[in-house]
Design a protein around this motif. Structure first.
Motif, PDB file in Angstrom:
ATOM      1  N   ASP A  97       5.106  10.860  -3.604  1.00 17.15           N
ATOM      2  CA  ASP A  97       4.405   9.848  -3.783  1.00 17.15           C
ATOM      3  C   ASP A  97       4.543   8.793  -2.642  1.00 17.15           C
ATOM      4  OD1 ASP A  97       3.052  10.838  -5.877  1.00 17.15           O
ATOM      5  OD2 ASP A  97       4.520   9.784  -7.423  1.00 17.15           O
ATOM      6  N   SER A 100       2.896   9.975   0.698  1.00 15.93           N
ATOM      7  CA  SER A 100       1.647   9.813   0.639  1.00 15.93           C
ATOM      8  C   SER A 100       1.257   8.300   0.777  1.00 15.93           C
ATOM      9  CB  SER A 100       1.117  10.179  -0.834  1.00 15.93           C
ATOM     10  OG  SER A 100       1.555  11.835  -0.919  1.00 15.93           O
ATOM     11  N   GLU A 101       1.820   7.469   0.261  1.00 18.05           N
ATOM     12  CA  GLU A 101       1.587   5.952   0.384  1.00 18.05           C
ATOM     13  C   GLU A 101       1.996   5.509   1.696  1.00 18.05           C
ATOM     14  OE1 GLU A 101       0.165   2.364  -0.683  1.00 18.05           O
ATOM     15  OE2 GLU A 101       0.008   4.174  -1.616  1.00 18.05           O
ATOM     16  N   ARG A 104      -1.118   6.758   3.770  1.00  9.40           N
ATOM     17  CA  ARG A 104      -2.155   5.926   3.499  1.00  9.40           C
ATOM     18  C   ARG A 104      -2.146   4.902   4.303  1.00  9.40           C
ATOM     19  NH1 ARG A 104      -4.231   2.108   1.004  1.00  9.40           N
ATOM     20  NH2 ARG A 104      -2.299   1.573   0.047  1.00  9.40           N
ATOM     21  N   LYS A 110      -6.733   9.787   3.387  1.00  5.12           N
ATOM     22  CA  LYS A 110      -7.299   8.948   2.223  1.00  5.12           C
ATOM     23  C   LYS A 110      -7.361   9.678   0.914  1.00  5.12           C
ATOM     24  CE  LYS A 110     -10.719   7.209   5.613  1.00  5.12           C
ATOM     25  NZ  LYS A 110     -12.297   7.197   5.994  1.00  5.12           N
ATOM     26  N   TYR A 111      -7.296   9.160   0.082  1.00 13.85           N
ATOM     27  CA  TYR A 111      -7.212  10.079  -1.250  1.00 13.85           C
ATOM     28  C   TYR A 111      -8.390  10.566  -2.028  1.00 13.85           C
ATOM     29  CZ  TYR A 111      -2.415   7.949  -1.980  1.00 13.85           C
ATOM     30  OH  TYR A 111      -0.976   7.620  -1.503  1.00 13.85           O
ATOM     31  N   ASN A 112      -9.580  10.040  -1.629  1.00 15.55           N
ATOM     32  CA  ASN A 112     -10.719  10.618  -2.398  1.00 15.55           C
ATOM     33  C   ASN A 112     -11.824  11.282  -1.374  1.00 15.55           C
ATOM     34  OD1 ASN A 112      -9.923   9.199  -4.870  1.00 15.55           O
ATOM     35  ND2 ASN A 112     -10.459   7.226  -3.910  1.00 15.55           N
ATOM     36  N   GLY A 138      -5.690  17.995  -6.517  1.00  8.94           N
ATOM     37  CA  GLY A 138      -5.965  17.030  -5.481  1.00  8.94           C
ATOM     38  C   GLY A 138      -6.005  17.383  -3.941  1.00  8.94           C
TER      39      GLY A 138
END
Length: 224
Positions: A97, A100-101, A104, A110-112, A138
């Motif tokens: 996590d 990933s942050e 980002r 990008k997450y989405n 995901g």
């Protein structure tokens, strides 16, 4: 003058003929590469030290990964590698996590969106490869490729590397391990089960119809 014009036309004809053949060959090659019903866009991210040195091992046996998903008719489109410079992320000190942050905030992911972000690291949560972690349904995946086969396994290391990548992508598509899925027999090789690495990515064994149905619902798949 007429002789010169005739020679010029002859040379022009030969040039155009060669050009047309070359264009036809290039077009055919592209068509061969893009022959699947679906495609998945993959952005590899290789993690290096804080100083941008000593990158994690990043090997992508593209042909074998696609072979594992042959029955789904997927082309994997791998972009050029980009880099994340963070020693703790590379060596499994940061958790997933956190990595990933960081990525980002640096604008690397990008997450989405419908791109699969594939991080190559030396270790995952402190454990060295070969192993991987794919976020269920995901678009983020972590790969730690060891340079040796695990104890008890034999064969070409490329099959192990392809299996690790293809297996984790399966989790991104929504698949779970065969041992936890009553719809997937665990007594035959499977992409989410046991068996020789080469067999687990062989389209004869890799996926059953139930798993294919799940994969086709994944938002990561783009219809051609």
């Amino acid at each position: 003058m007429k002789k010169y014009n005739l020679m010029f036309l002859l040379i022009t004809f030969i040039f155009l003929s060669v050009s047309c053949k070359k264009y036809t060959m290039e077009t055919t090659d592209i068509a061969e590469q893009q022959r699947g019903e679906y495609y998945v866009s993959v952005q590899p991210i290789v993690v290096r030290s804080d100083k941008g040195e000593m990158p994690a091992l990043a090997v992508i046996p593209e042909v074998l990964v696609e072979r594992a998903y042959e029955r789904v008719s997927i082309d994997f489109i791998f972009a050029e590698h980009i880099f994340l410079d963070d020693t703790k992320a590379r060596d499994g000190i940061h958790n997933l996590d956190k990595i990933s942050e960081i990525a980002r905030k640096k604008g690397l992911i990008k997450y989405n969106d419908r791109i699969l972000y594939m991080f190559f690291v030396n270790a995952i949560d402190g454990r060295e490869g070969p192993m991987g972690m794919g976020k269920q349904n995901g678009n983020i995946i972590f790969i730690a490729l060891g340079d040796k086969l695990p104890s008890g396994f034999y064969g070409d290391i490329k099959y192990m590397q392809a299996f690790v990548i293809a297996h984790e992508i399966g989790h991104n598509f929504g698949l779970i391990h065969a041992v936890d899925d009553p719809n997937v027999p665990d007594d035959v090789p499977n992409l989410q089960g046991d068996g020789p690495f080469e067999d687990r990515i062989d389209p004869k064994y890799s996926l059953n119809d139930y798993q294919i149905g799940i994969i086709k619902k994944s938002p990561l798949l783009h219809k051609k």
